[in-house]
Design a protein around this motif. Structure first.
Motif, mmCIF file in Angstrom:
data_model
loop_
_atom_site.group_PDB
_atom_site.id
_atom_site.type_symbol
_atom_site.label_atom_id
_atom_site.label_comp_id
_atom_site.label_asym_id
_atom_site.label_seq_id
_atom_site.Cartn_x
_atom_site.Cartn_y
_atom_site.Cartn_z
ATOM 1 N N ASN A 1 11.440 -49.231 9.006
ATOM 2 C CA ASN A 1 12.472 -49.973 9.709
ATOM 3 C C ASN A 1 13.791 -49.222 9.558
ATOM 4 O O ASN A 1 13.804 -48.066 9.144
ATOM 5 N N GLU A 2 14.895 -49.882 9.892
ATOM 6 C CA GLU A 2 16.194 -49.210 9.860
ATOM 7 C C GLU A 2 16.573 -48.747 8.452
ATOM 8 O O GLU A 2 17.250 -47.747 8.280
ATOM 9 N N THR A 3 16.129 -49.463 7.420
ATOM 10 C CA THR A 3 16.497 -49.090 6.048
ATOM 11 C C THR A 3 15.832 -47.789 5.605
ATOM 12 O O THR A 3 16.304 -47.148 4.678
ATOM 13 N N THR A 4 14.739 -47.403 6.231
ATOM 14 C CA THR A 4 14.054 -46.163 5.872
ATOM 15 C C THR A 4 14.241 -45.086 6.943
ATOM 16 O O THR A 4 13.448 -44.170 7.061
ATOM 17 N N ASN A 5 15.302 -45.226 7.759
ATOM 18 C CA ASN A 5 15.690 -44.257 8.795
ATOM 19 C C ASN A 5 14.657 -44.086 9.904
ATOM 20 O O ASN A 5 14.563 -43.032 10.520
ATOM 21 N N TYR A 6 13.838 -45.108 10.149
ATOM 22 C CA TYR A 6 12.951 -45.103 11.308
ATOM 23 C C TYR A 6 13.600 -45.951 12.390
ATOM 24 O O TYR A 6 14.115 -47.028 12.128
ATOM 25 N N THR A 7 13.572 -45.466 13.608
ATOM 26 C CA THR A 7 14.076 -46.248 14.734
ATOM 27 C C THR A 7 12.900 -46.617 15.609
ATOM 28 O O THR A 7 11.956 -45.835 15.781
ATOM 29 N N TYR A 8 12.951 -47.804 16.143
ATOM 30 C CA TYR A 8 11.835 -48.297 16.948
ATOM 31 C C TYR A 8 11.927 -47.741 18.361
ATOM 32 O O TYR A 8 12.953 -47.850 19.021
ATOM 33 N N ASP A 9 10.846 -47.161 18.827
ATOM 34 C CA ASP A 9 10.731 -46.662 20.190
ATOM 35 C C ASP A 9 9.691 -47.520 20.896
ATOM 36 O O ASP A 9 8.503 -47.430 20.586
ATOM 37 N N PRO A 10 10.108 -48.381 21.847
ATOM 38 C CA PRO A 10 9.130 -49.264 22.504
ATOM 39 C C PRO A 10 8.069 -48.504 23.284
ATOM 40 O O PRO A 10 7.009 -49.038 23.561
ATOM 41 N N ASN A 11 8.346 -47.247 23.657
ATOM 42 C CA ASN A 11 7.358 -46.448 24.387
ATOM 43 C C ASN A 11 6.493 -45.610 23.446
ATOM 44 O O ASN A 11 5.609 -44.898 23.890
#
Length: 195
Positions: free
Chosen positions: A38-48
């Motif tokens: 998630n945002e706390t672990t520097n991952y950003t969500y890509d809906p595609n």
């Protein structure tokens, strides 16, 4: 030239097989022990992208707790926002639905919190009572009260046994009560839907 490339390919294949035999493996980017993305672990969500939100995973990828039994306490259900005040029901509309705490199984990658509340879980209990089996007991051994013993109605089962099914009348009445859905397990659990 062909010999050198063949030797190179066989060398790479043998090194790869040695790595597999010793248990070595190639790993991707390092994750923490809980696989949090998630945002706390520097991952950003890509809906595609291929990463699914944890709340959308199917139940086979989750470990969920049983619904909380609130024993008819509606006030506590309103305070918590989840829990069952009524169990079972004959029709879909009668079955109460609640939220349960679910945790994503280890090794499943998903985006978001790995522990969350999943909504729409039915408040149903199964305690091993099969309708078809009980109906067969009622037809074949109902005059001995076997159907009522199996459902947990011990007091009336003894009476049915001593009177040999009420001289046959009680036996027939219990078959009708079973088929119409009036005679149910004593612990108010639902019939197991599988044979």
């Amino acid at each position: 030239m062909v010999c050198k490339s063949t030797v190179l390919v066989s060398f790479v294949a043998s090194v790869g097989s040695l790595l597999l035999l010793c248990g070595c493996q190639f790993v991707g980017p390092p994750l923490d022990l809980d696989y949090t993305m998630n945002e706390t672990t520097n991952y950003t969500y890509d809906p595609n992208g291929p990463l699914v939100q944890c709340g959308f995973l199917p139940m086979s990828f989750l470990n969920c707790s049983d619904p909380l039994d609130l024993k008819d306490n509606v006030t506590e259900q309103q305070e918590k926002g989840y829990g069952c005040t009524k169990w079972g029901g004959e029709k879909y509309e009668e079955v109460q639905k609640t939220k349960v705490v679910c945790k994503v199984l280890p090794g499943i990658e998903c985006y978001g919190n790995r522990t969350f509340l999943r909504d729409g879980i039915p408040c149903i209990r199964y305690n091993g009572h099969h309708f078809v089996t009980t109906l067969m007991y009622s037809v074949l051994l109902g005059f001995l009260g076997m159907d009522r013993f199996c459902l947990g109605h011990t007091g009336t089962a003894v009476g049915k046994l001593l009177t040999l099914g009420g001289v046959g009348i009680w036996w027939i009445i219990d078959i009708v009560l079973l088929v119409t859905g009036t005679l149910k397990p004593a612990d108010d659990s639902n019939w197991v839907p599988y044979f």
